[in-house]
Design a protein around this motif. Structure first.
Motif, PDB file in Angstrom:
ATOM      1  N   LYS A 581      44.719  71.238 104.045  1.00 53.47           N
ATOM      2  CA  LYS A 581      45.811  70.587 104.791  1.00 53.47           C
ATOM      3  C   LYS A 581      46.682  69.980 103.589  1.00 53.47           C
ATOM      4  O   LYS A 581      45.998  69.485 102.721  1.00 53.47           O
ATOM      5  CB  LYS A 581      45.258  69.527 105.723  1.00 53.47           C
ATOM      6  N   ASP A 582      47.888  70.154 103.705  1.00 52.34           N
ATOM      7  CA  ASP A 582      48.736  69.338 103.076  1.00 52.34           C
ATOM      8  C   ASP A 582      48.570  67.764 102.811  1.00 52.34           C
ATOM      9  O   ASP A 582      48.637  67.488 101.458  1.00 52.34           O
ATOM     10  CB  ASP A 582      50.158  69.220 103.466  1.00 52.34           C
ATOM     11  N   HIS A 583      47.996  67.109 103.753  1.00 55.60           N
ATOM     12  CA  HIS A 583      47.654  65.760 103.452  1.00 55.60           C
ATOM     13  C   HIS A 583      46.508  65.387 102.802  1.00 55.60           C
ATOM     14  O   HIS A 583      46.178  64.375 102.381  1.00 55.60           O
ATOM     15  CB  HIS A 583      47.625  64.898 104.952  1.00 55.60           C
ATOM     16  N   ASP A 584      45.922  66.538 102.577  1.00 57.75           N
ATOM     17  CA  ASP A 584      44.487  66.582 101.803  1.00 57.75           C
ATOM     18  C   ASP A 584      44.757  66.780 100.133  1.00 57.75           C
ATOM     19  O   ASP A 584      43.811  66.750  99.479  1.00 57.75           O
ATOM     20  CB  ASP A 584      43.609  67.593 102.047  1.00 57.75           C
ATOM     21  N   ILE A 585      45.940  66.795  99.925  1.00 54.76           N
ATOM     22  CA  ILE A 585      46.400  67.514  98.559  1.00 54.76           C
ATOM     23  C   ILE A 585      45.775  66.327  97.587  1.00 54.76           C
ATOM     24  O   ILE A 585      45.264  66.514  96.245  1.00 54.76           O
ATOM     25  CB  ILE A 585      47.788  67.626  98.301  1.00 54.76           C
ATOM     26  N   ALA A 586      46.032  64.850  97.513  1.00 51.20           N
ATOM     27  CA  ALA A 586      45.745  63.777  96.733  1.00 51.20           C
ATOM     28  C   ALA A 586      44.359  63.927  96.532  1.00 51.20           C
ATOM     29  O   ALA A 586      43.694  63.637  95.320  1.00 51.20           O
ATOM     30  CB  ALA A 586      46.291  62.749  97.201  1.00 51.20           C
ATOM     31  N   GLU A 587      43.675  63.824  97.610  1.00 55.05           N
ATOM     32  CA  GLU A 587      42.050  63.875  97.794  1.00 55.05           C
ATOM     33  C   GLU A 587      41.544  65.076  97.016  1.00 55.05           C
ATOM     34  O   GLU A 587      40.646  64.804  95.994  1.00 55.05           O
ATOM     35  CB  GLU A 587      41.564  63.693  99.263  1.00 55.05           C
ATOM     36  N   CYS A 588      42.159  66.095  97.307  1.00 56.73           N
ATOM     37  CA  CYS A 588      41.800  67.604  96.594  1.00 56.73           C
ATOM     38  C   CYS A 588      41.966  67.405  95.104  1.00 56.73           C
ATOM     39  O   CYS A 588      41.030  67.805  94.332  1.00 56.73           O
ATOM     40  CB  CYS A 588      42.331  68.472  97.113  1.00 56.73           C
ATOM     41  N   ILE A 589      42.993  66.584  94.623  1.00 60.10           N
ATOM     42  CA  ILE A 589      43.151  66.553  93.130  1.00 60.10           C
ATOM     43  C   ILE A 589      42.086  65.668  92.528  1.00 60.10           C
ATOM     44  O   ILE A 589      41.565  65.912  91.554  1.00 60.10           O
ATOM     45  CB  ILE A 589      44.717  66.260  92.933  1.00 60.10           C
ATOM     46  N   LYS A 590      41.956  64.629  93.345  1.00 59.00           N
ATOM     47  CA  LYS A 590      40.760  63.762  92.779  1.00 59.00           C
ATOM     48  C   LYS A 590      39.537  64.404  92.643  1.00 59.00           C
ATOM     49  O   LYS A 590      38.781  64.207  91.553  1.00 59.00           O
ATOM     50  CB  LYS A 590      40.773  62.572  93.788  1.00 59.00           C
ATOM     51  N   LEU A 591      39.118  65.104  93.664  1.00 66.82           N
ATOM     52  CA  LEU A 591      37.766  65.819  93.462  1.00 66.82           C
ATOM     53  C   LEU A 591      37.787  66.884  92.543  1.00 66.82           C
ATOM     54  O   LEU A 591      36.722  66.900  91.926  1.00 66.82           O
ATOM     55  CB  LEU A 591      37.662  66.462  95.053  1.00 66.82           C
ATOM     56  N   LEU A 592      38.808  67.667  92.347  1.00 68.28           N
ATOM     57  CA  LEU A 592      38.873  68.547  91.441  1.00 68.28           C
ATOM     58  C   LEU A 592      38.681  68.093  89.898  1.00 68.28           C
ATOM     59  O   LEU A 592      37.919  68.361  89.023  1.00 68.28           O
ATOM     60  CB  LEU A 592      39.878  69.333  91.594  1.00 68.28           C
ATOM     61  N   GLU A 593      39.331  66.931  89.651  1.00 65.11           N
ATOM     62  CA  GLU A 593      39.317  66.133  88.524  1.00 65.11           C
ATOM     63  C   GLU A 593      37.912  65.624  88.166  1.00 65.11           C
ATOM     64  O   GLU A 593      37.322  65.699  86.840  1.00 65.11           O
ATOM     65  CB  GLU A 593      40.325  64.915  88.298  1.00 65.11           C
ATOM     66  N   LEU A 594      37.361  64.975  89.142  1.00 64.27           N
ATOM     67  CA  LEU A 594      35.929  64.687  88.973  1.00 64.27           C
ATOM     68  C   LEU A 594      35.040  65.840  88.721  1.00 64.27           C
ATOM     69  O   LEU A 594      34.011  65.816  88.030  1.00 64.27           O
ATOM     70  CB  LEU A 594      35.323  63.989  90.355  1.00 64.27           C
ATOM     71  N   GLY A 595      35.464  66.987  89.383  1.00 63.03           N
ATOM     72  CA  GLY A 595      34.655  68.276  89.014  1.00 63.03           C
ATOM     73  C   GLY A 595      34.929  68.847  87.658  1.00 63.03           C
ATOM     74  O   GLY A 595      33.808  69.128  87.235  1.00 63.03           O
ATOM     75  N   VAL A 596      36.074  68.378  87.097  1.00 59.67           N
ATOM     76  CA  VAL A 596      36.267  69.039  85.758  1.00 59.67           C
ATOM     77  C   VAL A 596      35.400  67.965  84.716  1.00 59.67           C
ATOM     78  O   VAL A 596      34.671  68.672  83.837  1.00 59.67           O
ATOM     79  CB  VAL A 596      37.738  69.087  85.335  1.00 59.67           C
ATOM     80  N   ASP A 597      35.327  66.791  84.971  1.00 55.12           N
ATOM     81  CA  ASP A 597      34.477  66.209  84.055  1.00 55.12           C
ATOM     82  C   ASP A 597      32.927  66.382  84.300  1.00 55.12           C
ATOM     83  O   ASP A 597      32.188  66.423  83.211  1.00 55.12           O
ATOM     84  CB  ASP A 597      34.625  64.587  84.431  1.00 55.12           C
ATOM     85  N   LEU A 598      32.549  66.567  85.507  1.00 55.53           N
ATOM     86  CA  LEU A 598      31.110  66.972  85.743  1.00 55.53           C
ATOM     87  C   LEU A 598      30.664  68.511  85.184  1.00 55.53           C
ATOM     88  O   LEU A 598      29.632  68.403  84.401  1.00 55.53           O
ATOM     89  CB  LEU A 598      30.853  66.739  87.013  1.00 55.53           C
ATOM     90  N   CYS A 599      31.746  69.338  85.129  1.00 58.55           N
ATOM     91  CA  CYS A 599      31.535  70.632  84.507  1.00 58.55           C
ATOM     92  C   CYS A 599      31.424  70.509  83.134  1.00 58.55           C
ATOM     93  O   CYS A 599      30.593  71.241  82.618  1.00 58.55           O
ATOM     94  CB  CYS A 599      32.668  71.569  84.998  1.00 58.55           C
ATOM     95  N   GLN A 600      32.182  69.713  82.644  1.00 61.37           N
ATOM     96  CA  GLN A 600      32.206  69.475  81.034  1.00 61.37           C
ATOM     97  C   GLN A 600      30.965  68.937  80.532  1.00 61.37           C
ATOM     98  O   GLN A 600      30.314  69.421  79.541  1.00 61.37           O
ATOM     99  CB  GLN A 600      33.582  68.753  80.688  1.00 61.37           C
ATOM    100  N   LYS A 601      30.481  68.075  81.582  1.00 60.70           N
ATOM    101  CA  LYS A 601      29.147  67.287  81.150  1.00 60.70           C
ATOM    102  C   LYS A 601      27.932  68.398  81.129  1.00 60.70           C
ATOM    103  O   LYS A 601      26.967  68.330  80.070  1.00 60.70           O
ATOM    104  CB  LYS A 601      28.805  66.274  82.152  1.00 60.70           C
ATOM    105  N   HIS A 602      28.187  69.312  82.032  1.00 64.88           N
ATOM    106  CA  HIS A 602      26.868  70.431  82.060  1.00 64.88           C
ATOM    107  C   HIS A 602      27.213  71.740  81.576  1.00 64.88           C
ATOM    108  O   HIS A 602      26.590  72.636  81.719  1.00 64.88           O
ATOM    109  CB  HIS A 602      26.454  70.525  83.666  1.00 64.88           C
TER     110      HIS A 602
END
Length: 801
Positions: A581-602
């Motif tokens: 949903k459109d109102h999920d965009i901000a949450e989605c971006i935050k989760l994806l950025e956390l995902g990038v950090d964790l992917c880089q770690k592993h």
């Protein structure tokens, strides 16, 4: 055979080695009638594929046409089929070149290529006839076969008719009923595993228009054999008497017993031998080291090899062979093995003389070192071919090396080689050729199946399926997985995800249930459910069950015990699939950025790239084009190291160019994306975006694609209908515009409710992202990655084990 108007079929029945082929070949050699010779190699586990014998008949007719001016050639046939004005007697290569061009008009370039592939490779399945126009190509093959059989007197000779597939048997029944001028001599080998009965084949071929009869070859009586060999020593006669019946009246036993009796001088030695050895195994052991190695070289190469190729392999490995005590005199050893009737040599190809020789060789344990050395020799040779970039043999090397790695159980090298194929395909303008490459590798593997266990064959086919999955050839990946008898955990998960991606939901969810059941009482229960849960989310999104996708995602996200693990990194990057949903965009971006950090770690590069692509989409939709470009550039950089389909990145670059007002740059990028796209759904999305540059031919192609494929999911169809409506409105064609927009308005809005509510219903946007998107008029689509990462799954699976 007589020349009566009625068709004649002779079924010649007898055990292996009794002399059926030699008798038939000598008899037909004395008759001045063209012979369509079909040789099928039988071995214990062999089962003919659908249409395999029919394709062999077709290929044999093509070969016959090359040698017989009275038989119309395949290229001339295609030309005459498609260009009636071509004179039949036009001579030379000009007509062949013109024929090829004419056939392309009917079949298309890909269709002509597939017919060439049928002729030049071991394709043996009517279902394998290409992605272009398989039914048309099948019709061409059948039409050509019918033309030749109806227009000339000929004899069809088939070795090992007992393994014939049903499709081919039905065709032969049809052909002999229709064409009075053809005769058939079919050799039936008794006591062969997985065979049709001789009576069943007889019943299928016999009709009112064709007379089929069975003639069973009786073995030569031992007394008659001995009478013809009365000048041989007594120990030979004793051994022959004891072994002839035991070995199924196989005349090859005469050669084996000759060698046996030459080495055993007394009857006492013979009795001692018989208590411990079979005749064939003893004879193979009696060969010299160099002869056993030479025989191993041929067997390791599928039982047949060009003579110049084996010479080259021996030359490349000369020093190593000297170390192993194998001082090979090629011509001498070849002559001796041919004299012993172990090999046959026609001046160009060398092949094992009989299937039983391969079985006997591999059953002799002392030959194991020679097979290992033979595999190593071919592996070294083909590796040298790759290293030297040999322009003529490199293709052969790329086919054979995976088979050799499989045979010697070098699975890491096998995986690396198959992934090299996949990487090449991703950067190719014809990625689907990868499927043909893999089919040939499988066929080569099946030729040496006697030396490869089923588990190793499963490893080969599963790895090929994973590479096809990584290359976004999902239908082909599913077809490959269907052949795997026992799948690994990673194989099952990827198979399920590929099924979901091709909307085979029932199969995919059934596989998931099986995996969950297997681990229901295990400590891995929860992590397994995270993996299967992501596949379920993929299925729900693809099937339009949006609320179910979100609720499943949020449930998995709440399982905090995996918070810092690779499994959670993969789940975080899946935010783009679970939250829509459109109102999920901000949450989605935050989760994806956390995902990038964790992917880089592993070091999960594939999942990291997927997260960057998703971030690029979200930043593009909210109008932060600079950040969107940065994210896409990072993904592109990662794509040089891992599997990322190039056309998705190129399409997304083009969308950002449209958003930045750079239509010229966008058009060039869209063109590249279309050249590289493999899936019909992705091609549709690229064409939807491409419409925004105002190209009429794109609108025509999109309309044809939309009409030609009726099973697109509603979300894709809605986007296409809407963008066509906008395009035709811009072109001033209000009738077509209204038609397409009305069709789009009939479909469900839930996937992108705010955008459709404004664009199709005239409502006011609730979210700023929608307001930003509406200014471009078109529904612009970023292609993101919903499928799982095979490399991440493998990494997580390794943790489990």
């Amino acid at each position: 055979m007589s020349n009566e108007s009625e068709s004649k079929i002779l079924l010649l029945k007898g055990p292996t080695g009794i002399g059926k082929t030699k008798l038939v070949t000598q008899s037909l050699h004395e008759i001045d009638i063209p012979v369509v010779h079909v040789k099928v190699v039988d071995y214990p586990k062999y089962v003919a594929d659908n249409g395999e014998y029919l394709l062999k008949i077709f290929k044999s007719i093509v070969v016959l046409a090359e040698k017989n001016d009275n038989v119309v050639g395949i290229e001339t046939f295609l030309a005459l089929r498609n260009g009636k004005h071509i004179a039949y007697n036009t001579a030379g290569t000009i007509v062949k070149q013109f024929a090829l061009q004419m056939s392309k008009k009917y079949l298309g370039d890909e269709g002509v290529q597939v017919i060439k592939e049928v002729l030049n490779t071991d394709i043996k399945n009517l279902r394998q006839l290409g992605d272009g126009k398989p039914e048309v190509i099948k019709d061409e093959i059948l039409s050509y076969t019918e033309l030749v059989l109806s227009s000339m007197q000929c004899i069809i000779q088939i070795e090992n008719i007992q393994k014939i597939d049903q499709t081919s048997l039905e065709y032969l029944n049809h052909a002999f009923a229709r064409h009075k001028c053809i005769k058939g001599v079919f050799e039936y080998t008794s006591m062969s595993d997985n065979s049709l009965s001789c009576e069943a084949i007889h019943a299928a071929l016999k009709s009112t228009n064709s007379n089929c009869r069975i003639y069973e070859l009786q073995p030569i009586a031992i007394e008659e054999l001995l009478d013809g060999l009365k000048d041989r020593p007594e120990i030979f006669k004793t051994a022959l008497t004891r072994h002839y019946q035991d070995q199924g009246y196989n005349l090859r036993v005469i050669v084996d017993v000759s060698i046996l009796s030459a080495n055993l001088k007394t009857e006492l030695e013979l009795l001692d031998h018989e208590q411990n050895n079979s005749t064939s195994e003893y004879v193979i052991r009696s060969l010299s080291n160099t002869q056993r190695f030479m025989l191993g070289l041929i067997i390791a190469h599928g039982g047949e090899v060009d003579s110049d190729l084996i010479r080259a392999a021996i030359a490349v490995n000369h020093e190593k062979m000297f170390t192993f005590g194998v001082g090979l005199n090629f011509q001498r050893e070849l002559k001796d093995l041919c004299d012993f009737e172990y090999l046959k040599h026609d001046g160009h190809k060398i092949r094992v003389a009989h299937d039983s020789i391969t079985t006997g060789y591999l059953n002799t344990m002392s030959n194991k070192k020679y097979i290992i050395l033979a595999n190593d020799t071919w592996e070294c040779f083909y590796s040298k071919v790759i290293e030297n970039n040999d322009p003529f043999l490199k293709t052969d090397a790329l086919y054979w090396l995976p088979v050799l790695y499989l045979s010697s159980n070098k699975l890491e090298q096998l995986i690396a080689m198959l992934e090299q194929h996949g990487r090449s395909a991703l950067n190719s303008f014809s990625p689907r050729r990868l499927v043909d490459v893999f089919k040939k590798i499988q066929l080569l593997g099946s030729k040496v199946a006697l030396t490869i266990t089923q588990s190793r064959l499963d490893a080969l086919i599963e790895r090929q399926a994973i590479v096809l999955f990584d290359s976004c050839l999902l239908d082909e990946a599913c077809g490959c997985f269907d052949q795997v008898v026992t799948k690994s955990l990673v194989g099952k998960l990827i198979y399920a995800d590929a099924c979901v991606g091709t909307e085979r939901f029932d199969t995919g969810l059934s596989v998931i249930e099986n995996v969950e059941e297997c681990y229901s009482d295990s400590s891995l229960h929860r992590p397994i459910h995270v993996l299967t849960g992501m596949i379920k989310i993929h299925a729900y999104r693809t099937d339009g069950q949006l609320q179910q996708a979100e609720s499943t995602y949020r449930k998995l996200l709440s399982w905090k015990e995996f918070l810092d693990e690779p499994l959670y990194a993969s789940l975080l990057r899946y935010a783009d699939v679970g939250l829509y949903k459109d109102h999920d965009i901000a949450e989605c971006i935050k989760l994806l950025e956390l995902g990038v950090d964790l992917c880089q770690k592993h070091n999960l590069l594939s999942d990291e790239a997927s997260a960057h692509i998703a971030l690029s989409q979200h930043f593009g939709y909210i109008g932060d084009l600079e950040r969107a470009k940065e994210e896409l550039e990072i993904a592109e950089e990662i794509s040089q190291k891992v599997w990322i389909e190039r056309y998705s990145i190129t399409n997304n670059q083009a969308v950002l160019d449209i958003m930045s007002g750079k239509k010229k740059e966008a058009e060039a990028a869209f063109q590249r994306s279309l050249l590289l796209a493999t899936e019909a759904g992705d091609r549709l999305l690229i064409l939807c975006n491409y419409l925004s540059v105002g190209n009429s031919s794109v609108a025509e192609e999109l309309s044809l694609l939309l009409e030609g494929i009726t099973d697109f999911n509603e979300e894709l169809a809605k986007i296409a209908q809407y963008n066509l409506g906008i395009f035709y409105a811009e072109q001033g064609n209000n009738i077509l515009s209204k038609l397409y927009l009305e069709e789009a308005a009939k479909m469900d809005d839930s996937m992108d409710e705010d955008f459709w509510s404004c664009a199709l219903r005239g409502n006011t946007p609730q979210y700023s992202s929608t307001l930003h998107r509406l200014k471009y008029k078109y529904y612009l689509v970023f292609i993101v990655r919903w499928q799982l990462s095979s490399s991440t799954l493998q990494s997580i699976s390794n943790q489990f084990s």
